[in-house]
Every structure is written in structure tokens, then in C-alpha cells.
Design an enzyme around this catalytic site. Structure first.
Site, short mmCIF file in Angstrom:
data_model
loop_
_atom_site.label_atom_id
_atom_site.label_comp_id
_atom_site.label_asym_id
_atom_site.label_seq_id
_atom_site.Cartn_x
_atom_site.Cartn_y
_atom_site.Cartn_z
N HIS A 116 82.83 107.72 25.10
CA HIS A 116 82.15 107.73 23.80
C HIS A 116 83.01 107.17 22.67
CE1 HIS A 116 79.40 108.73 20.69
NE2 HIS A 116 78.82 109.77 21.27
N ASP A 137 65.72 93.47 29.07
CA ASP A 137 65.00 92.74 30.12
C ASP A 137 65.95 91.76 30.81
OD1 ASP A 137 63.32 91.30 31.73
OD2 ASP A 137 62.00 90.59 30.13
#
Length: 455
Positions: free
Chosen positions: A168, A398
Site C-alpha cells: 500500500h 479492457d
């Protein structure tokens, strides 16, 4: 069951004019996440293809596109360099030759089971998550910590899962989503021309830490606290003894929830889709607990706030790093589980967003003290957190296979309860909530959630 096919390292393409190394300091907004658990996410794509087509056609493209993408995200190919027994602060460092771990696997599991919304054994999803490579201690008394790892799993003739784990401290959700979407774009279009167009200029990452204003040296204040805590990365929380399920709030549900709040509180502002969704889930979650709780015990809802546009001076939207504040709802248990609990929760969270998150003078107020809060005060706190954000649509990444069928954020399997939140992949204008709970509590939550939507 997943079968390992290949483990490899992917490096950015060599550049003759590249510097020997790239050093990126940690701001105080990065440092506060150093000891946080790694984030694990999975994207499932419905894309039927054979193993031969996957290994001979898709896989070489994925490797090449990852290499090209890392050229624009060099710190991800590097490491967090953590000094021991020194006053130096940690940095992110990339040197030529650094690379990212990529694991390729094949699964015989039921693809439809994994992309369903019903309660499923949480443990089975860890077959598709890459483990971050181990921490190394070099000869200079520094620990080097890889910041990201990737795994691609083929379900022959059914679909593909792209999994990633990241530290993180390297970046927040906005940053990592930007990287995954960039990789997907480069893979889909066969190069980075689309990524580098003027239209996409705002998506190119900025690593310049000088955009984070720190006139009083909060990074040094944080480091004094952080360095006293032994650095160790957590492993997968197995067995989780939990099930995972997805709950969808359709556009009509969200509108009805907003109307319900505004009917009771007509002057309330910030009654957003986020506010009513998390408020509704929070109240259902608290009501689903079977343990006896004193009426006056505080229930907390904690959420991150992207402060890039909320601080002065503002930080560019394409800044890559951590740029998070926080918001919190605090309500006594008896009020939250009462008949007006949902409206009370929505009002409390909406007011916190108005008075803290959307107030540049308040959003980071007291930030210099965030690391020095007595941790004993957090013991026994009853809280629900949230991971992910519908603002940054990861499922739309995508790779040339269409949008993802399902996003699973596995980090909500941790010891503390949390929900995941993203745009719905099945309902236009809807939101998708993920939960990881013991099976009996999940059944109770599901019943309360469904009942409350019967207006």
C-alpha cells in the site's frame, strides 16, 4: 485447483539514455501505510480460449505489454528500500535490471462459481493471488521489499483471471487502478500510442513528491514512530473461516434510499450514492451481529478520502502515490440498530464529508498526529471499513477481452471487517458491495439487506 505453468520476471524495456537509478522519496502520506497489509485484487474476464491460444498468442502479448507499461511506471518495477539502524528515511528505488514477478497458472475450478454473487468459500480465491516476493536484506543493512506482484490464471475455454498484490505504501487505489488500466490499454492496442495521446495525457503518472506540501516535516515525525515497529509483511489470512458474497444496489434502489433520507432530512447535502450505499450496508452489517452489545457502545464506519483536489495547493489527478485522508461515522449502537438507523447513519456520514472531506482546512487537520495516536485506544473498537471506490472503475480495464465480469478485493478477508465497493458490472448505474463474513453472519446480513429494500 490451480496448476503453475510459469514464473517469470518482467522488466521495463532497456533505454540507452536511462539514468542509473530512479529514487522516489516517501511522503508522510505514503509512510503511514508501510506496516499495512498488502492489497490483493482479482479481475475475472469471461473470455473463452484454448490453452494453446492462451500460451502461444495471449501470453506473449501480456508479457510485452507489461514491459512497455512498466516503462511509464518504473517505481513499480523497483523496491521499497527500508533502512535499518540509520536515520535515513525509506525510498522507492528502481535500478536497471529490476523487474516484476509474473506468475502464469491454469485452473480447473468452476469459473461461474468464482464470478457468482452467492456466498462462496473465501479460501478458494487465494489460488489466483500472487504472493509478493520475500523481503531481502542487502549488505548495506537495508531491507528491499518488492512493491507489486502479478498472476494470470487461465480457465480453459471459459475465462482469465488477472490477480495482483501490492504494498500500500507505493500508491493508493487511484494510482494502482491507473496502472492496471494502462497495462490493459497497451495490451489491447498493441503499444502505448493510445496511452500517450494528448487525450490520455492526464492519465500519465506523475511521481514528483514535491507536489505534496510538507512544510513542517511530517515525514520525519512519522518516521520516528514507524522505525520503532519491526517490519514484517503478512501472509495470506488462511484459513479465513469466511464466505464471500456480492450484493448489488441497482440504480432504482439507490434512488429510493436517497429519497428516504431526503424525506426525513430535506436540508441535508452530500446525499450521494456513496453515502446511502455505505450507510445502508453499515446498518445491515451491525444488525447482523449476534453478540450482545451495550446500547451506548460506539459503532464506527471508516472510509478513505482522495484529497488530491481537496487540499491547497491541489495535487494533480494523475499523481502516483498515496494521497488519502479519511472520514468516519460514529453512532451509538442503540441508534444504529433502531428503526431510523439508516437515516441517522446517512446524516452522520454526509455531515462528515461536508465538514471534513470537502473542507480544505479540515481534510488533513491534525495529520502530524495521525501516527502518534495511542494504539491501545483502537483495541476493541467496533468498526467497518471500505476498500475500493466506484470513482475509479477498475473493472473497465479492457485487455482486449472486454470489461471484467467480476472484481474481487480479497483484502476484506483481513482480521478487521471491511466491505468492498465498485461500480456494478451487471447493473447500469448500480453499485456492487462485497463482504467477507462467517457463514452464519452472512446469511443474517443477506436477509436483512434484502428485507430493507422492499419499500
Amino acid at each position: 485447483m490451480a496448476t503453475l505453468l510459469e514464473t517469470c520476471r518482467i522488466a521495463p524495456p532497456p533505454a540507452g539514455d536511462a539514468a542509473d537509478q530512479l529514487i522516489v522519496p516517501l511522503t508522510y502520506l505514503d509512510m503511514r501505510w508501510i506496516h499495512f497489509i498488502p492489497i490483493h485484487c482479482l479481475l475475472f474476464y469471461e473470455y473463452p480460449c484454448s490453452k494453446v491460444y492462451f500460451t502461444e498468442t495471449l501470453l506473449p502479448k501480456l508479457k510485452q505489454s507489461l514491459s512497455v507499461t512498466l516503462k511509464h511506471y518504473l517505481p513499480l518495477a523497483g523496491n521499497l528500500v527500508y533502512p535499518l539502524n540509520t536515520d535515513e528515511k525509506p525510498v522507492f528505488r528502481y535500478v536497471p535490471g529490476d523487474s516484476v514477478s509474473l506468475t502464469i497458472a491454469e485452473s480447473s475450478n468452476d469459473f461461474d462459481e468464482h464470478v457468482g454473487n452467492h456466498a462462496r468459500d473465501a479460501d478458494q480465491f487465494y489460488d489466483f493471488v500472487p504472493e509478493l516476493p520475500p523481503v531481502k536484506l542487502d549488505e548495506s543493512n537495508y531491507q528491499t521489499i518488492p512493491v507489486i506482484a502479478l498472476r494470470v490464471t487461465l480457465f480453459p475455454n471459459l475465462g482469465i483471471c488477472v490477480g495482483y498484490s501490492y504494498h500500500h505504501s507505493i500508491g493508493d487505489w487511484s494510482s494502482i487502478v491507473g496502472f492496471i488500466r494502462a497495462w490493459a490499454s497497451v495490451n489491447k492496442f498493441g503499444g502505448d500510442d493510445e496511452f500517450l495521446t494528448k487525450q490520455a495525457e492526464s492519465s500519465r503518472p506523475i511521481f514528483d513528491r514535491s507536489v505534496i506540501n510538507d512544510p513542517i516535516g511530517i515525514d520525519s515525525i512519522y518516521w520516528k514512530v514507524i522505525r520503532e515497529i519491526p517490519l514484517k509483511l503478512s501472509s495470506f489470512p488462511l484459513p479465513t473461516n469466511r464466505v464471500r458474497a456480492t450484493f448489488i444496489l441497482h440504480r432504482a434502489d439507490i434512488k429510493n434510499l436517497k429519497d428516504l433520507v431526503l424525506d426525513k432530512k430535506p436540508d441535508l447535502v452530500q446525499v450521494s450514492s456513496f453515502v446511502v450505499t455505505v450507510s445502508y450496508v453499515w446498518t445491515c452489517f451491525v444488525k447482523s451481529g449476534e453478540e450482545l452489545v451495550d446500547d451506548d457502545v460506539l459503532e464506527l464506519f471508516i472510509f478513505s478520502v482522495d484529497v488530491r483536489a481537496r487540499i491547497d495547493p491541489p495535487v494533480p489527478a494523475n499523481y502516483f502515490g498515496n494521497c488519502l485522508g479519511y472520514g468516519v461515522g460514529k453512532i451509538e449502537h442503540k441508534r444504529l440498530v433502531g428503526d431510523e438507523g439508516f437515516v441517522i447513519a446517512a446524516e452522520d456520514i454526509a455531515l462528515d464529508i461536508k465538514n471534513r472531506a470537502n473542507n480544505k482546512d479540515q481534510v488533513l487537520k491534525g495529520v502530524e498526529n495521525w501516527m502518534s495516536v495511542d494504539t491501545k485506544k483502537s483495541i476493541g473498537i467496533r468498526a467497518l471499513g471500505v476498500s475500493g471506490s466506484p470513482k475509479f472503475d477498475l473493472a473497465s480495464a479492457d485487455f482486449g477481452w472486454g470489461k471484467a465480469k467480476k472484481l474481487e478485493i480479497l483484502s476484506i478477508d483481513g482480521e478487521n471487517y471491511s466491505m468492498s465497493l465498485c461500480k456494478s458490472t451487471d447493473s447500469d448505474g448500480g453499485l456492487e458491495v462485497g463482504l467477507s463474513l462467517p457463514r452464519e453472519r452472512m446469511e443474517a446480513f443477506a436477509a436483512i439487506f434484502a428485507h430493507g429494500l422492499k419499500y
